[in-house]
Design an enzyme around this catalytic site. Structure first.
Site, PDB file in Angstrom:
ATOM      1  CB  SER A   5      -9.703  -4.993 -45.360  1.00  0.00           C
ATOM      2  OG  SER A   5      -9.100  -3.992 -46.158  1.00  0.00           O
ATOM      3  CG  ASP A  26       5.258   5.908 -47.488  1.00  0.00           C
ATOM      4  OD1 ASP A  26       4.909   5.956 -46.292  1.00  0.00           O
ATOM      5  OD2 ASP A  26       4.743   5.136 -48.314  1.00  0.00           O
ATOM      6  CG  ASP A  54       0.871  -2.598 -35.447  1.00  0.00           C
ATOM      7  OD1 ASP A  54       1.765  -3.257 -35.997  1.00  0.00           O
ATOM      8  OD2 ASP A  54      -0.337  -2.707 -35.739  1.00  0.00           O
ATOM      9  CG  ASN A  85       8.688   8.641 -41.386  1.00  0.00           C
ATOM     10  OD1 ASN A  85       9.876   8.516 -41.093  1.00  0.00           O
ATOM     11  ND2 ASN A  85       8.266   8.801 -42.632  1.00  0.00           N
ATOM     12  NE  ARG A  93      -6.013  -7.115 -34.101  1.00  0.00           N
ATOM     13  CZ  ARG A  93      -7.169  -6.480 -33.949  1.00  0.00           C
ATOM     14  NH1 ARG A  93      -7.797  -6.518 -32.769  1.00  0.00           N
ATOM     15  NH2 ARG A  93      -7.693  -5.790 -34.938  1.00  0.00           N
TER      16      ARG A  93
END
Length: 355
Positions: free
Chosen positions: A315, A166, A283, A170, A217
């Site tokens: 959140s 994980d 990102d 990836n 953003r």
């Protein structure tokens, strides 16, 4: 809040080859600076501008500018300094939808079914980073739903990209045997309507070297002491208030497939390690990478999109502080601040009634 709208019809076009036009010239024109010339000089200028010699000179200047722009890449942390020529080439075929998923099979089914129905979808790849591989039932179901939902004679290719661990890195691993240059990176719980997606793809085709997305953003310099700069990460409300942005998030964005190779093989390993450790901000790292290569801002497409899953990490409590830390840490690892701000956005003129 003010912003520049780029109204694009069926033949999409970006702003000034991915760069902003000069606001100074526009303001000067509005104040009448250029209108104060005498009528005689104006007449002579029009005659000169219509001459073959001037047209030839203008063409040579335009070609020189394009050559100069395409070669503007400087040294950066030992990265490949040669601008990838494939990034500026016309896109082949449609686009590949790259879906990042994590233990939301019901949401994944909805997402795959939707993007399979979009006419521009050439392939769908699901980035799978769970410890257990997808079940045979899930694979069979998704392959069948792709075939059923597709509206084209040539059905999209569907595949799971399996990973042993994980890791958020990836989602930007290179993909073998791709038929398209365009990658649409999207989270499994984000749905962008097909017509909106196709419009964004057309915008991206006009500027394939940059990122084109739906989630803008921004950043701004908060303080600078003793030659140490500290930047703030601005979410949607900052974009709304200022009308400016410098990033588009890869939860819903187009970019050239070459950036998958650059992210994985050319970016400093210290950045990979940081994202692995923090489990966040891949990102932002991709936005920094593309901005460094292009020396230009991304393009924000105004369009509808909606979430179909539960609230994500944005959140969680302390998310803003985490993003601030990520931004500054990554800039420190990169050794520079490559992000470029803009206030332009692409709007589909066929659907907009207010100009």
């Amino acid at each position: 809040m003010s912003s520049t709208l780029i109204a694009v019809g069926e033949d999409a076009a970006a702003d000034c080859d991915g760069r902003l036009c000069s606001p100074a010239k526009e303001k000067a024109a509005n104040r009448g600076v250029y209108g104060s010339r005498s009528s005689l000089l104006h007449h002579r200028f029009r005659l000169l501008a219509g001459g073959a010699r001037t047209r030839l000179l203008f063409s040579l200047c335009a070609v020189s500018f394009l050559v100069m722009f395409s070669s503007r890449i400087g040294p950066f942390m030992g990265w490949n300094r040669d601008y990838p020529s494939s990034v500026s080439s016309p896109s082949r075929g449609g686009y590949t939808v790259l879906i990042n998923t994590w233990k939301q099979n019901s949401v994944l089914k909805q997402s795959v079914a939707h993007y399979a129905s979009c006419s521009g979808t050439d392939a769908i790849h699901v980035v799978w980073s769970e410890s257990d591989p997808p079940s045979d039932n899930l694979k069979a179901f998704l392959k069948k739903i792709v075939s059923v939902k597709s509206q084209t004679a040539s059905k999209p290719n569907f595949k799971f990209d399996l990973n042993e661990e994980d890791n958020l890195n990836n989602r930007f691993k290179p993909i073998k045997d791709l038929k398209t240059d365009a990658i649409f990176s999207v989270d499994d719980d984000v749905i962008v309507p097909c017509d909106t997606l196709d419009f964004a793809f057309a915008v991206w085709q006009s500027a394939p070297q940059t990122m084109v997305g739906f989630v803008p953003r921004m950043h701004w310099l908060a303080q600078e002491k003793s030659s140490m700069a500290y930047y703030k990460y601005g979410g949607w409300w900052s974009v709304w208030w200022t009308g400016s942005y410098s990033m588009v998030l890869t939860k819903a964005a187009f970019f050239h497939r070459t950036y998958l190779d650059l992210y994985t093989h050319e970016m400093p390993s210290s950045i990979h390690d940081y994202i692995t450790r923090e489990r966040n901000c891949e990102d932002i790292a991709m936005s920094l990478l593309v901005a460094n290569i292009t020396d230009a801002p991304p393009i924000w497409v105004k369009g509808k999109m909606h979430d179909i899953g539960s609230s994500g990490i944005s959140s969680l409590k302390g998310h803003s502080n985490t993003r601030n830390k990520c931004l500054n840490d990554l800039i420190s690892l990169y050794g520079m601040m490559p992000l470029v701000s803009t206030n332009a956005k692409a709007v589909d003129a066929r659907h907009g009634w207010f100009w």
